[in-house]
Enzyme design. Structure first.
Site, PDB file in Angstrom:
ATOM      1  N   LYS A  90     -28.465  56.900  44.415  1.00 43.52           N
ATOM      2  CA  LYS A  90     -28.893  58.102  43.686  1.00 43.52           C
ATOM      3  C   LYS A  90     -29.804  57.628  42.572  1.00 43.52           C
ATOM      4  O   LYS A  90     -29.485  56.689  41.838  1.00 43.52           O
ATOM      5  CB  LYS A  90     -27.647  58.803  43.103  1.00 43.52           C
ATOM      6  N   GLN A 111     -30.091  51.933  37.011  1.00 45.06           N
ATOM      7  CA  GLN A 111     -29.426  53.125  37.556  1.00 45.06           C
ATOM      8  C   GLN A 111     -28.022  52.813  38.072  1.00 45.06           C
ATOM      9  O   GLN A 111     -27.128  53.656  38.004  1.00 45.06           O
ATOM     10  CB  GLN A 111     -30.302  53.689  38.695  1.00 45.06           C
ATOM     11  N   LYS A 114     -25.810  52.941  35.019  1.00 40.85           N
ATOM     12  CA  LYS A 114     -25.805  54.306  34.480  1.00 40.85           C
ATOM     13  C   LYS A 114     -24.926  55.210  35.350  1.00 40.85           C
ATOM     14  O   LYS A 114     -24.084  55.954  34.855  1.00 40.85           O
ATOM     15  CB  LYS A 114     -27.242  54.841  34.462  1.00 40.85           C
ATOM     16  N   LYS A 126     -33.889  53.942  43.168  1.00 41.57           N
ATOM     17  CA  LYS A 126     -35.036  54.540  42.463  1.00 41.57           C
ATOM     18  C   LYS A 126     -36.244  54.463  43.384  1.00 41.57           C
ATOM     19  O   LYS A 126     -36.309  53.601  44.259  1.00 41.57           O
ATOM     20  CB  LYS A 126     -35.308  53.759  41.170  1.00 41.57           C
ATOM     21  N   ASP A 166     -38.259  62.403  38.247  1.00 41.32           N
ATOM     22  CA  ASP A 166     -38.399  61.490  37.092  1.00 41.32           C
ATOM     23  C   ASP A 166     -39.796  61.803  36.551  1.00 41.32           C
ATOM     24  O   ASP A 166     -40.323  62.912  36.792  1.00 41.32           O
ATOM     25  CB  ASP A 166     -38.264  60.028  37.540  1.00 41.32           C
ATOM     26  N   THR A 209     -30.607  66.225  30.951  1.00 43.50           N
ATOM     27  CA  THR A 209     -30.817  64.899  30.342  1.00 43.50           C
ATOM     28  C   THR A 209     -30.983  65.030  28.832  1.00 43.50           C
ATOM     29  O   THR A 209     -30.358  64.300  28.056  1.00 43.50           O
ATOM     30  CB  THR A 209     -32.029  64.193  30.972  1.00 43.50           C
ATOM     31  N   ASN A 240     -39.793  66.667  30.237  1.00 44.78           N
ATOM     32  CA  ASN A 240     -38.496  67.304  30.488  1.00 44.78           C
ATOM     33  C   ASN A 240     -37.417  66.834  29.512  1.00 44.78           C
ATOM     34  O   ASN A 240     -36.728  67.649  28.893  1.00 44.78           O
ATOM     35  CB  ASN A 240     -38.087  67.022  31.949  1.00 44.78           C
ATOM     36  N   SER A 376     -27.026  65.888  38.371  1.00 43.22           N
ATOM     37  CA  SER A 376     -27.495  65.790  39.758  1.00 43.22           C
ATOM     38  C   SER A 376     -26.306  65.613  40.692  1.00 43.22           C
ATOM     39  O   SER A 376     -26.255  66.196  41.780  1.00 43.22           O
ATOM     40  CB  SER A 376     -28.430  64.586  39.920  1.00 43.22           C
TER      41      SER A 376
HETATM   42  P1  NDP Z   1     -41.969  63.808  32.100  1.00 41.47           P
HETATM   43  O1  NDP Z   1     -43.014  63.384  33.054  1.00 41.47           O
HETATM   44  O2  NDP Z   1     -41.482  65.203  32.113  1.00 41.47           O
HETATM   45  O3  NDP Z   1     -42.419  63.477  30.597  1.00 41.47           O
HETATM   46  C1  NDP Z   1     -42.779  62.190  30.195  1.00 41.47           C
HETATM   47  C2  NDP Z   1     -43.374  62.291  28.805  1.00 41.47           C
HETATM   48  O4  NDP Z   1     -43.690  60.980  28.337  1.00 41.47           O
HETATM   49  C3  NDP Z   1     -44.673  63.071  28.770  1.00 41.47           C
HETATM   50  O5  NDP Z   1     -44.793  63.665  27.518  1.00 41.47           O
HETATM   51  C4  NDP Z   1     -45.721  61.985  28.978  1.00 41.47           C
HETATM   52  O6  NDP Z   1     -46.978  62.328  28.420  1.00 41.47           O
HETATM   53  C5  NDP Z   1     -45.112  60.836  28.209  1.00 41.47           C
HETATM   54  N1  NDP Z   1     -45.515  59.543  28.821  1.00 41.47           N
HETATM   55  C6  NDP Z   1     -45.380  59.164  30.115  1.00 41.47           C
HETATM   56  N2  NDP Z   1     -45.876  57.935  30.293  1.00 41.47           N
HETATM   57  C7  NDP Z   1     -46.328  57.556  29.099  1.00 41.47           C
HETATM   58  C8  NDP Z   1     -46.957  56.369  28.645  1.00 41.47           C
HETATM   59  N3  NDP Z   1     -47.219  55.343  29.475  1.00 41.47           N
HETATM   60  N4  NDP Z   1     -47.286  56.312  27.328  1.00 41.47           N
HETATM   61  C9  NDP Z   1     -47.004  57.343  26.480  1.00 41.47           C
HETATM   62  N5  NDP Z   1     -46.419  58.482  26.869  1.00 41.47           N
HETATM   63  C10 NDP Z   1     -46.091  58.581  28.160  1.00 41.47           C
HETATM   64  O7  NDP Z   1     -40.752  62.777  32.322  1.00 41.47           O
HETATM   65  P2  NDP Z   1     -39.241  62.922  31.891  1.00 41.47           P
HETATM   66  O8  NDP Z   1     -39.154  63.642  30.599  1.00 41.47           O
HETATM   67  O9  NDP Z   1     -38.469  63.391  33.061  1.00 41.47           O
HETATM   68  O10 NDP Z   1     -38.836  61.378  31.685  1.00 41.47           O
HETATM   69  C11 NDP Z   1     -39.018  60.708  30.447  1.00 41.47           C
HETATM   70  C12 NDP Z   1     -38.190  59.428  30.455  1.00 41.47           C
HETATM   71  O11 NDP Z   1     -36.812  59.771  30.635  1.00 41.47           O
HETATM   72  C13 NDP Z   1     -38.507  58.430  31.546  1.00 41.47           C
HETATM   73  O12 NDP Z   1     -38.274  57.124  31.067  1.00 41.47           O
HETATM   74  C14 NDP Z   1     -37.486  58.764  32.603  1.00 41.47           C
HETATM   75  O13 NDP Z   1     -37.231  57.665  33.459  1.00 41.47           O
HETATM   76  C15 NDP Z   1     -36.288  59.068  31.740  1.00 41.47           C
HETATM   77  N6  NDP Z   1     -35.253  59.868  32.372  1.00 41.47           N
HETATM   78  C16 NDP Z   1     -35.513  61.112  32.866  1.00 41.47           C
HETATM   79  C17 NDP Z   1     -34.507  61.859  33.418  1.00 41.47           C
HETATM   80  C18 NDP Z   1     -34.715  63.262  33.866  1.00 41.47           C
HETATM   81  O14 NDP Z   1     -33.724  63.915  34.217  1.00 41.47           O
HETATM   82  N7  NDP Z   1     -35.912  63.801  33.838  1.00 41.47           N
HETATM   83  C19 NDP Z   1     -33.140  61.303  33.580  1.00 41.47           C
HETATM   84  C20 NDP Z   1     -32.953  60.029  32.953  1.00 41.47           C
HETATM   85  C21 NDP Z   1     -33.990  59.341  32.408  1.00 41.47           C
HETATM   86  P3  NDP Z   1     -47.987  63.316  29.232  1.00 41.47           P
HETATM   87  O15 NDP Z   1     -47.501  64.700  28.902  1.00 41.47           O
HETATM   88  O16 NDP Z   1     -49.303  62.972  28.644  1.00 41.47           O
HETATM   89  O17 NDP Z   1     -47.850  62.969  30.664  1.00 41.47           O
END
Ligand code: NDP
Length: 444
Positions: A90, A111, A114, A126, A166, A209, A240, A376
């Site tokens: 997962k 993961q 976690k 992943k 993700d 999350t 997100n 999830s």
């Molecule tokens: P999203 O794609 O919804 O958002 C990611 C955010 O981070 C956006 O604002 C994006 O900017 C910014 N971002 C992405 N890459 C970069 C970078 N290289 N430099 C600077 N800013 C960056 O992703 P999530 O919110 O889902 O995920 C965020 C983190 O949380 C990740 O590490 C993910 O693995 C982790 N995570 C997510 C989960 C989930 O349920 N969604 C669960 C557990 C962990 P922009 O808007 O410009 O793209």
């Protein structure tokens, strides 16, 4: 040489040019050292660490698709099925140009622990692609997702491997992926999570999350005799995780003053306007530069800089390696009490150490962002029993899971004489269950 050092060398030698994977393995094995060295001969004989750091399966594939100009494009597809000792694999799918095998392996490895921490029966995996959904039309995203799933569907299933979203994979992408799976496999099953509510999704999964991150932060503060209400919070990211962390923190009475995206960051001293942020990011899929139109008194800056702002609590929610040693120094100088990771591995190893050495409570992502994968798993349960639970029911279970995670990592840290070291606590608590299951299942 100690068994742990031997394995660290082996991982670097066998996985060249995968620095994020090396970093994740180093962080975990360093904190497991106390456990491993207590019974080193046994674990060496079992080749336990070799098995733990080698994925059960790595799937690499070509993803050809046609863009709106009729041009054929080709991206790389990945699925790393890391460890199935405690349940079906997962873990999310990430679509971002920075994706490579090392990043997917680091995420898959993290993961495993976690998922174990959630106390639910899910193994670790992943996947993803270097495809960038940004700037693509809906038709292009659909064409890509259909091609991606045409290959991936051979390797996943409701009882074998259940991917989720993700970075870059939200409700739209999950919908396209699910449709293609169903069409090819002829099965209407819970093969993906993060689905829309009309076709098997769970209420509260979108929020999980970010909400979970804030629940565990609140639990930590409570344990230390404090409260989130009235605290100033800095958040990075505007996706997100960030959006729903901001929402829950505000609901619990905190003031969140920053957010960021990949081009810049916002400082809003009066508190982030969540409706504006949602409209910019969730509806218009636009840049944060737009924010000032809604809130003229806020500041927008290009580049990175969120951690310069004075705060009590820092919640990094964007991506890996976004909080560096200089940021950690600034946070400490500004009197920050706690850093809880919403993203996966946003804090570099030296920054983590600096924070911990200077008395900042630090909860690593594998514990603090586990609310997403936990919910999830609750979606999988609902799919299996062909029922849907209410928002309140799921949210209540999520709160219970996050409270338990805090209690377990706190207890594990104390058990090994490392009170307040939640990195060690999380790694040990996550590892113990996987270890027992692996040993019970023999050499596999
Ligand atoms: P999203 O794609 O919804 O958002 C990611 C955010 O981070 C956006 O604002 C994006 O900017 C910014 N971002 C992405 N890459 C970069 C970078 N290289 N430099 C600077 N800013 C960056 O992703 P999530 O919110 O889902 O995920 C965020 C983190 O949380 C990740 O590490 C993910 O693995 C982790 N995570 C997510 C989960 C989930 O349920 N969604 C669960 C557990 C962990 P922009 O808007 O410009 O793209």
């Amino acid at each position: 040489m100690s068994y742990v050092d031997e394995i660290l060398e082996r991982v670097i030698a066998q996985n060249p040019a995968q620095p994020e994977f090396h970093q994740a393995v180093k962080e975990v094995l360093e904190s497991l050292r106390v456990v491993i060295e207590a019974d080193e001969d046994k674990y060496r004989k079992e080749a336990l660490l070799e098995r733990l750091t080698t994925p059960e399966r790595v799937i690499l594939f070509r993803v050809p698709w046609v863009d709106d100009k009729g041009q054929v494009q080709v991206n790389n597809g990945y699925r790393v099925q890391f460890n199935s000792a405690i349940g079906p694999y997962k873990g999310g799918l990430r679509f971002h140009p920075s994706v490579n095998l090392g990043i997917i392996k680091f995420l898959g490895f993290e993961q495993v622990f976690k998922n174990s921490l959630t106390s639910l029966p899910i193994g670790g995996g992943k996947g993803g692609s270097d495809f960038d959904p940004k700037g693509k039309s809906d038709r292009e995203v659909m064409a890509f997702c259909q091609s991606f799933m045409t290959e991936l569907c051979k390797h996943i299933g409701a009882d074998t491997d259940v991917p989720a979203g993700d970075i870059g994979v939200g409700g739209r992408e999950i919908g396209f992926l699910f449709g293609q799976y169903k069409r090819i496999r002829g099965l209407y099953e819970g093969v993906l999570t993060g689905k829309g509510l009309t076709y098997g999704g769970s209420l509260a999964r979108t929020e999980a999350t970010g909400y979970g991150l804030v629940y565990i932060t609140q639990e930590l503060l409570k344990d230390k005799g404090m409260d989130l209400a009235g605290k100033t919070v800095c958040v990075s990211g505007a996706g997100n995780v960030a959006i729903y962390a901001i929402q829950k923190a505000q609901q619990l009475g905190a003031k969140v003053v920053t957010c960021s995206d990949s081009t810049g960051w916002v400082y809003d001293p009066e508190g982030i306007d969540l409706d504006a942020l949602k409209e910019i990011k969730e509806v218009n899929r636009a840049r944060l530069t737009e924010y000032k139109k809604y809130r003229p008194n806020s500041e927008y800056h290009e580049g990175r800089g969120v951690w310069q702002i004075k705060c009590d609590i820092a919640l990094p929610c964007a991506t890996q390696n976004e909080l560096f040693i200089e940021d950690a120094k600034q946070l400490v100088a500004n009197g920050c009490i706690a850093v809880c990771e919403g993203a996966n591995m946003p804090t570099t190893l030296d920054a983590t150490k600096y924070l911990q050495d200077n008395g900042v409570f630090f909860i690593p992502g594998k514990a603090s962002n586990a609310g997403g994968v936990a919910t999830s798993a609750l979606e999988m349960s609902q799919n299996s029993e062909r029922l849907s639970w209410t928002f309140e029911e799921v949210d209540q279970k999520l709160q219970g899971i996050m409270t338990n995670i805090y209690k377990n990592i706190n207890a594990a840290a104390k058990r090994y004489g490392k009170e307040n070291d939640y990195v060690t606590g999380a790694n040990i608590a996550g590892f113990e269950k996987v270890l027992e299951a692996m040993l019970a299942q023999g050499v596999c």
